[in-house]
Design an enzyme around this catalytic site. Structure first.
Site, mmCIF file in Angstrom:
data_model
loop_
_atom_site.group_PDB
_atom_site.id
_atom_site.type_symbol
_atom_site.label_atom_id
_atom_site.label_comp_id
_atom_site.label_asym_id
_atom_site.label_seq_id
_atom_site.Cartn_x
_atom_site.Cartn_y
_atom_site.Cartn_z
ATOM 1 N N GLY A 87 -5.141 6.944 -6.097
ATOM 2 C CA GLY A 87 -5.156 6.296 -4.792
ATOM 3 C C GLY A 87 -4.515 7.117 -3.700
ATOM 4 O O GLY A 87 -4.743 6.881 -2.514
ATOM 5 N N ARG A 88 -3.720 8.099 -4.092
ATOM 6 C CA ARG A 88 -3.086 8.978 -3.094
ATOM 7 C C ARG A 88 -3.038 10.410 -3.631
ATOM 8 O O ARG A 88 -2.103 11.160 -3.370
ATOM 9 C CB ARG A 88 -1.676 8.500 -2.761
ATOM 10 C CG ARG A 88 -0.722 8.430 -3.939
ATOM 11 C CD ARG A 88 0.685 8.216 -3.452
ATOM 12 N NE ARG A 88 1.645 8.203 -4.554
ATOM 13 C CZ ARG A 88 2.939 8.379 -4.395
ATOM 14 N NH1 ARG A 88 3.436 8.602 -3.192
ATOM 15 N NH2 ARG A 88 3.753 8.336 -5.423
ATOM 16 N N LYS A 107 -0.773 15.436 -4.610
ATOM 17 C CA LYS A 107 -0.206 14.090 -4.627
ATOM 18 C C LYS A 107 0.338 13.794 -3.233
ATOM 19 O O LYS A 107 1.091 14.594 -2.672
ATOM 20 C CB LYS A 107 0.915 14.013 -5.665
ATOM 21 C CG LYS A 107 1.407 12.618 -5.984
ATOM 22 C CD LYS A 107 2.345 12.692 -7.189
ATOM 23 C CE LYS A 107 2.819 11.310 -7.606
ATOM 24 N NZ LYS A 107 3.706 11.395 -8.798
ATOM 25 N N ASP A 247 -1.638 4.787 -18.198
ATOM 26 C CA ASP A 247 -2.192 5.731 -17.220
ATOM 27 C C ASP A 247 -1.211 6.863 -16.922
ATOM 28 O O ASP A 247 -1.551 7.789 -16.179
ATOM 29 C CB ASP A 247 -2.582 5.013 -15.923
ATOM 30 C CG ASP A 247 -1.443 4.207 -15.326
ATOM 31 O OD1 ASP A 247 -1.010 3.249 -15.980
ATOM 32 O OD2 ASP A 247 -0.988 4.530 -14.216
#
Length: 484
Positions: A87-88, A107, A247
């Site tokens: 997501g980032r 990141k 994850d």
């Protein structure tokens, strides 16, 4: 000229989405890992240039670059989340090196299709934290993602406690394939993709097994052994990952995602530092069993491609999973033997005697709460004949003397101990102070601490404070946060 490959995108495009880095209004290089850059075949002078900063931020595509966000799922604190992903973050591509492909991954590079409402950004503090921690782990010989650079973006990132200067971390890994990557493919019923992902993972990490009779079984066995060895190394240096979700477990056996992690001060199997681990799921002493739980989820994801009959697939993978404690215990005993400067088969030391020695020692450590890192460095002084070098609480002195007598019968090697037991770790109080100063623009403390932890076994003249435990009042209230 930098060239990137895009094997992951080509092999499993279903597990990626195109990604574009967010603009950085005033980029500034905060720290560059020049040794790693050279190892990767990158030009340090270029990386320090304006064009190099654009490359490090993902804003200047190079030949072979296909930037993507990686899809994955995961069990987070025991609850399953079917749609996670970068997501980032974004995978810029893979660098071809003498030791194989290495992912180049950003990141804090901005929101992606997988952001789930987040801003996709990162702050200077957490990115410098991951840089220093991962390089410390590497220096201690613990498999990990590596940090290439941290680049300040020049914009402010809004968090619950206010605004912070933004930054992007550039990291390198053997791969960023996670247990959660396989879970995503399985949960979305993409069996063909699951097969392709397995083949890609084997080509990256176990190429000799690509043509095996049952590649998924070979991959599972490899990951079980790699994770057992990794967690044993974590335990041996007092490292608490803090967020061992599926994850955050890689098939490469590398440590990944340094969020709310920390190192022990006083030895405590129940130690939890993460502010979000309210149930102590990922406590220091629970990490080996959590890893096996995660590996069970990995096995579940692989079942459909092991064989058409699920019962037969379970029968094939279960013995491998059940062998995890055997692999972990063997790895942990080997780590402890090295820390104690002893060797199986030497001076009459057999496995039973070593197990007793290690078990009794950890009982003492837990009862006394002594500083974990300092204890082993002081212990080498005892091996050299100076018992006064070991700080022992009065209530445990007789117990410790008995243990020392037993240990010394196996002729510990003090020099080998000093080459195994770190003098410098990222002490929580030092790292906390260094990151606070860095957010205010002063990197002096950070650079000094980085120099200490990347020379973990060597005393630094005038740097004795790097090896000192934290003040008790700091430890009592210390918590770590994810930085998102």
């Amino acid at each position: 000229m930098i060239q990137l490959e895009h094997r992951y995108v080509d092999d499993v495009p279903e597990l990626t989405v195109p990604a574009t880095a967010a603009p950085a209004p005033a980029p500034r290089l905060l720290v560059l890992n020049e040794a790693l850059a050279v190892e990767l075949g990158l030009d340090v002078t270029f990386l320090r240039s304006d064009a190099g900063l654009q490359f490090l931020l993902g804003l200047a595509p190079v030949e072979g670059s296909k930037p993507v966000a990686m899809r994955y799922a995961g069990h987070q604190f025991g609850g399953y989340s079917p749609a996670l992903g970068d997501g980032r973050a974004m995978l810029l591509g893979e660098l071809r090196t003498d030791t194989g492909l290495r992912d180049l991954h950003l990141k804090g590079s901005g929101p992606t299709e997988l952001s789930r409402g987040g801003d996709g950004l990162a702050a200077v503090g957490p990115m410098l934290r991951e840089y220093l921690l991962s390089e410390s782990m590497h220096a201690m010989g613990i498999p990990t993602t590596r940090a290439l650079a941290v680049v300040a973006t020049g914009e402010q990132v809004v968090r619950e406690d206010g605004t912070h200067p933004g930054a992007v971390l550039v990291r390198v890994a053997a791969s960023h394939i996670r247990v959660g990557t396989f879970q995503f493919a399985r949960a979305s019923n993409q069996m063909r993709v699951l097969v392709k992902l397995t083949r890609h993972a084997l080509e990256r990490h176990l190429p000799d097994a690509v043509q095996a009779d049952n590649p998924p079984v070979e991959l599972f066995d490899h990951v079980v052994q790699a994770q057992a060895a990794l967690i044993a190394k974590w335990i041996s240096v007092g490292f608490v990952h803090g967020v061992m979700n599926t994850d955050n477990m890689t098939v490469s056996g590398e440590t990944i995602d340094y969020g709310p992690c920390a190192f022990l001060d006083g030895y405590d199997p129940a130690a939890v530092f993460s502010s979000i681990d309210t149930g102590s799921r990922y406590a220091f002493g629970g990490q080996p069993s959590v890893a096996q739980w995660n590996l069970a989820r990995f096995a579940e994801a692989l079942l459909p491609i092991v064989t058409d009959n699920e019962a037969d697939a379970v029968e094939a993978l279960t013995p491998i999973l059940e062998n995890y404690p055997v692999h972990f215990n063997a790895a942990w005993l080997a780590e402890m033997a090295a820390k104690l400067g002893v060797e199986l088969g030497r001076d009459g030391l057999d496995e039973d005697a070593l197990t007793t020695l290690v078990t009794d020692l950890h009982g003492y450590l837990e009862a006394s709460g002594v500083d974990f890192t300092s204890f082993f460095r002081q212990l080498s002084g005892v091996a050299r004949g100076d018992r006064s070098s070991l700080i022992v609480s009065d209530g445990n002195r007789e117990r410790m003397d008995l243990w020392l007598d037993a240990w010394l019968t196996f002729a510990p090697d003090a020099d080998a101990m000093d080459a195994k037991n770190p003098l410098h770790i990222p002490r929580n109080h030092l790292l906390d102070a260094a990151l606070l100063a860095a957010e205010d623009g002063d990197l002096t403390q950070f650079e000094a601490l980085l120099g200490a932890v990347t020379a973990p076994f060597t005393a630094i003249e005038g740097g004795e404070h790097f090896a000192q435990p934290a003040p008790a009042e700091f430890t009592a209230n210390f918590r770590t946060y994810c930085g998102t």
